[in-house]
Write a protein that holds these residues in place. Structure first.
Motif, PDB file in Angstrom:
ATOM      1  N   LYS A   1       0.848  -1.199   0.000  1.00 17.51           N
ATOM      2  CA  LYS A   1       0.000   0.000   0.000  1.00 17.51           C
ATOM      3  C   LYS A   1       0.884   1.249   0.000  1.00 17.51           C
ATOM      4  CE  LYS A   1      -4.115  -2.054   1.189  1.00 17.51           C
ATOM      5  NZ  LYS A   1      -5.195  -2.168   0.221  1.00 17.51           N
TER       6      LYS A   1
ATOM      7  N   ALA B   1      -6.454   9.679  -1.149  1.00 20.19           N
ATOM      8  CA  ALA B   1      -6.522  10.215   0.214  1.00 20.19           C
ATOM      9  C   ALA B   1      -5.127  10.638   0.683  1.00 20.19           C
ATOM     10  CB  ALA B   1      -7.082   9.140   1.152  1.00 20.19           C
TER      11      ALA B   1
ATOM     12  N   VAL C   1      -8.158   6.116   8.592  1.00 18.36           N
ATOM     13  CA  VAL C   1      -8.050   4.758   8.052  1.00 18.36           C
ATOM     14  C   VAL C   1      -6.630   4.225   8.239  1.00 18.36           C
ATOM     15  CG1 VAL C   1      -8.363   3.344   5.987  1.00 18.36           C
ATOM     16  CG2 VAL C   1      -9.839   5.340   6.368  1.00 18.36           C
TER      17      VAL C   1
ATOM     18  N   LYS D   1      -4.009   1.024   7.394  1.00 18.78           N
ATOM     19  CA  LYS D   1      -3.828  -0.095   6.464  1.00 18.78           C
ATOM     20  C   LYS D   1      -2.477  -0.781   6.675  1.00 18.78           C
ATOM     21  CE  LYS D   1      -6.630   2.031   2.854  1.00 18.78           C
ATOM     22  NZ  LYS D   1      -6.774   2.400   1.446  1.00 18.78           N
TER      23      LYS D   1
ATOM     24  N   VAL E   1      -7.323  -3.634   6.538  1.00 18.03           N
ATOM     25  CA  VAL E   1      -7.750  -2.233   6.483  1.00 18.03           C
ATOM     26  C   VAL E   1      -8.769  -1.984   7.590  1.00 18.03           C
ATOM     27  CG1 VAL E   1      -8.946  -0.482   5.099  1.00 18.03           C
ATOM     28  CG2 VAL E   1      -7.354  -2.076   4.000  1.00 18.03           C
TER      29      VAL E   1
ATOM     30  N   VAL F   1     -11.219   1.009   9.009  1.00 22.22           N
ATOM     31  CA  VAL F   1     -11.794   2.348   8.895  1.00 22.22           C
ATOM     32  C   VAL F   1     -12.288   2.699  10.292  1.00 22.22           C
ATOM     33  CG1 VAL F   1     -13.554   3.768   7.750  1.00 22.22           C
ATOM     34  CG2 VAL F   1     -12.453   1.895   6.499  1.00 22.22           C
TER      35      VAL F   1
ATOM     36  N   GLU G   1      -4.274   6.921   6.574  1.00 24.25           N
ATOM     37  CA  GLU G   1      -4.774   7.868   5.578  1.00 24.25           C
ATOM     38  C   GLU G   1      -6.109   8.495   5.930  1.00 24.25           C
ATOM     39  OE1 GLU G   1      -4.798   5.517   1.899  1.00 24.25           O
ATOM     40  OE2 GLU G   1      -6.976   5.408   2.031  1.00 24.25           O
ATOM     41  N   GLU G   2      -6.355   9.568   5.271  1.00 23.16           N
ATOM     42  CA  GLU G   2      -7.565  10.362   5.387  1.00 23.16           C
ATOM     43  C   GLU G   2      -8.780   9.508   5.028  1.00 23.16           C
ATOM     44  OE1 GLU G   2      -9.264  14.012   2.533  1.00 23.16           O
ATOM     45  OE2 GLU G   2      -7.451  12.922   2.044  1.00 23.16           O
ATOM     46  N   PHE G   3      -9.871   9.674   5.784  1.00 29.86           N
ATOM     47  CA  PHE G   3     -11.123   8.989   5.488  1.00 29.86           C
ATOM     48  C   PHE G   3     -11.802   9.664   4.301  1.00 29.86           C
ATOM     49  CE2 PHE G   3     -15.760   8.984   5.991  1.00 29.86           C
ATOM     50  CZ  PHE G   3     -16.019   7.629   5.957  1.00 29.86           C
ATOM     51  N   LEU G   4     -12.221   8.868   3.332  1.00 31.15           N
ATOM     52  CA  LEU G   4     -12.935   9.397   2.164  1.00 31.15           C
ATOM     53  C   LEU G   4     -14.393   8.966   2.233  1.00 31.15           C
ATOM     54  CD1 LEU G   4     -10.437   8.515  -0.726  1.00 31.15           C
ATOM     55  CD2 LEU G   4     -10.687  10.720   0.440  1.00 31.15           C
TER      56      LEU G   4
ATOM     57  N   GLU H   1     -18.404   3.450  -3.543  1.00 32.72           N
ATOM     58  CA  GLU H   1     -17.271   2.788  -4.190  1.00 32.72           C
ATOM     59  C   GLU H   1     -17.632   2.213  -5.553  1.00 32.72           C
ATOM     60  OE1 GLU H   1     -14.825   0.129  -1.728  1.00 32.72           O
ATOM     61  OE2 GLU H   1     -15.792   1.088  -0.008  1.00 32.72           O
TER      62      GLU H   1
ATOM     63  N   LYS I   1     -19.383  -5.641  -0.384  1.00 27.67           N
ATOM     64  CA  LYS I   1     -18.336  -6.177   0.494  1.00 27.67           C
ATOM     65  C   LYS I   1     -18.862  -6.873   1.742  1.00 27.67           C
ATOM     66  CE  LYS I   1     -14.175  -5.160  -0.982  1.00 27.67           C
ATOM     67  NZ  LYS I   1     -13.331  -6.333  -1.295  1.00 27.67           N
TER      68      LYS I   1
ATOM     69  N   MET J   1     -13.249   5.693  -4.764  1.00 25.76           N
ATOM     70  CA  MET J   1     -14.324   6.239  -3.928  1.00 25.76           C
ATOM     71  C   MET J   1     -14.853   7.459  -4.662  1.00 25.76           C
ATOM     72  SD  MET J   1     -15.952   5.730  -1.103  1.00 25.76           S
ATOM     73  CE  MET J   1     -15.125   5.083   0.351  1.00 25.76           C
TER      74      MET J   1
ATOM     75  N   LEU K   1      -8.735   4.525  -4.043  1.00 25.20           N
ATOM     76  CA  LEU K   1      -8.659   3.836  -2.752  1.00 25.20           C
ATOM     77  C   LEU K   1      -7.513   2.851  -2.768  1.00 25.20           C
ATOM     78  CD1 LEU K   1     -12.321   2.789  -1.895  1.00 25.20           C
ATOM     79  CD2 LEU K   1     -10.905   4.446  -0.662  1.00 25.20           C
ATOM     80  N   GLU K   2      -7.451   2.059  -3.836  1.00 25.92           N
ATOM     81  CA  GLU K   2      -6.420   1.014  -3.892  1.00 25.92           C
ATOM     82  C   GLU K   2      -6.276   0.520  -5.319  1.00 25.92           C
ATOM     83  OE1 GLU K   2      -7.342  -2.856  -2.408  1.00 25.92           O
ATOM     84  OE2 GLU K   2      -9.405  -2.763  -3.093  1.00 25.92           O
TER      85      GLU K   2
END
Ligand code: AMP
Ligand code: GLY
Length: 423
Positions: free
Chosen positions: A103, A118, A141, A143, A153, A155, A185-188, A192, A214, A273, A282-283
């Motif tokens: 990541k 993010a 967040v 990770k 991960v 959140v 990282e910052e929450f978004l 999704e 999910k 996101m 996001l990834e």
């Protein structure tokens, strides 16, 4: 051509189903495969992450082309091993698979390439991570850097939860070496969507946009899973937005990877996101999603095999893929207890009738055959897939097939694609 697919899930069943229909495919093997894949391919009991075993099998069966499904063998370097042995293989090299395998690597690349994502920091020191979390506040967040089968991960809604995640990942090493480093990282906020691109190192072709589900239960309740259902196309990212996402995410990533000496060939799975400021990354995953692959394969009209070969050979600028207009949906049927402790060994009946419904294909994920019976052999067991004139019809067909399957020990979500239909 003699083809080998590596993996054993619903994604690999969909790949085998599609590849088997190619006029170029003379023999199809799968390692290790499952009971459904065995209808399309010769299954050989070699684990996907047994690199020596896969190379030996490819040599023994004189395989012309290998398609690798899951991330673990890609991140371990299976494609490099096969290519070194003179066996052409589809998928990223170990160096390119770092986009999913780390990541921190992915975030640094996105930052360098100016890709919207993010805000974040990387930490190898738990105390420094904790201090940063206290300074930033929640939501936030956490990770684990490495591969954790989607479990690394967190959140966090409150600071204490974030600090506990650092202890779990870095202190107790819940994911082993994958937790030697964390990204904070910052929450978004937003909805999704997953975008898929076929890449040859320089050129990328859009394969489509899909939306996954999910959580284990209806209404996005319950534990996080590998994915309980998917549909494509996903109205959250229409054609225009998808083209723009190719330009803003995929193209700069291919350029940055080539500049870093890690040209990316294979499937780039872009997790986005979509919020008020537009989509943010996001990834990355370096493979098809499961169950997203199932819906993409149901919609693909062109022969998949020449496209995969062109991607390996750096000739995607010569390829033009055609798609069915019909939307597709996959409803995952899982064994009771999934994801924590799925029950194994129960019998699944009436699969034949379900598969005869119009527009329906039942892909197998965790199944095995025993004495003519099909038994559950994993968490996610089936991917009941359907196409239809519109998403509503596709969905009705899929659930009709689900209802024909006689498997009291299984469960599924009843609200796959509800969000798209409610828009
Ligand atoms: P990842 O494996 O990085 O995609 O993370 C797994 C899941 O965690 C994603 O599918 C999102 O639901 C959630 N997630 C990851 N990063 C963030 C973020 N920065 N803000 C909000 N949710 C996130
Ligand atoms: N369905 C999400 C994934 O394959 O990672």
């Amino acid at each position: 051509m003699r083809i080998l697919v590596v993996g054993s899930g619903g994604r690999e069943h969909a790949l085998c189903w599609k590849l088997a229909s190619s006029p170029l495919c003379e023999a199809l093997y799968c390692a290790p495969g499952n009971a459904g894949i065995a209808e399309e391919a010769t299954c050989v009991p070699v684990a996907a992450s047994d690199l020596d075993g896969i190379v030996d099998l490819a040599r023994k069966e004189r395989i012309d082309f290998v398609v690798v499904g899951p991330e673990d063998p890609l991140c371990l370097g299976l494609v490099d091993r096969l290519e070194t042995a003179g066996i052409p293989a589809f998928g990223p090299s170990k160096a390119a698979a770092e986009l999913e395998g780390s990541k921190g690597f992915m975030k640094d690349l996105a930052r360098r390439a100016g890709i919207p994502t993010a805000a974040y920091e990387r930490f190898t020191d738990a105390e420094a991570a904790r201090a940063y979390i206290r300074k930033q506040g929640a939501p936030i967040v956490i990770k684990a850097d490495g591969l954790t089968a989607g479990k690394g991960v967190v959140v966090a809604a409150i600071v204490e939860e974030a600090l506990a995640a650092v202890d779990e990942i870095m202190g107790r090493r819940r994911f082993g070496a994958a937790g030697a480093e964390v990204v904070v990282e910052e929450f978004l906020d937003g909805e999704e969507a997953s975008l898929f691109a076929l890449c040859d190192g320089k050129t990328a072709l859009l394969l489509g946009v899909a939306q996954d589900h999910k959580r284990a239960f209806d209404g996005d309740k319950g534990a996080n899973t590998g994915g309980m259902g998917a549909y494509a196309p996903a109205p959250i990212l229409d054609d225009t937005m998808a083209r723009r996402a190719m330009r803003d995410f995929v193209d700069p990533t291919l350029k940055a990877m080539a500049e870093a000496g890690r040209p990316f060939k294979g499937i780039l799975f872009v997790g986005l996101m979509v919020g008020k400021e537009g989509p943010k990354l996001l990834e990355y995953n370096v493979r098809f999603g499961d169950p997203e692959c199932q819906v993409l394969m149901m919609r693909l009209r062109s022969d998949l095999l020449p496209a995969l070969i062109a991607a390996r050979e750096g000739e995607l600028d010569q390829v033009d893929l055609r798609w069915h207009a019909e939307p597709a949906i996959t409803v995952v049927m899982a064994a009771r207890g999934y994801p924590e402790a799925p029950e194994k060994g129960s019998e699944i009946r009436n699969l034949g009738a379900a598969g005869k419904e119009p527009g329906v294909v039942v892909f197998h994920a965790g199944t095995r055959a025993e004495g003519g019976r099909i038994l559950a052999n994993g968490g996610r067991v089936l991917g009941v897939s359907a196409v239809g004139r519109d998403l509503k019809e596709a969905r009705e067909r899929a659930y009709r097939a689900v209802d024909l399957i006689d498997w009291p020990e299984g469960f599924c979500r009843r609200d796959i694609a509800a969000r798209a239909l409610g828009r």
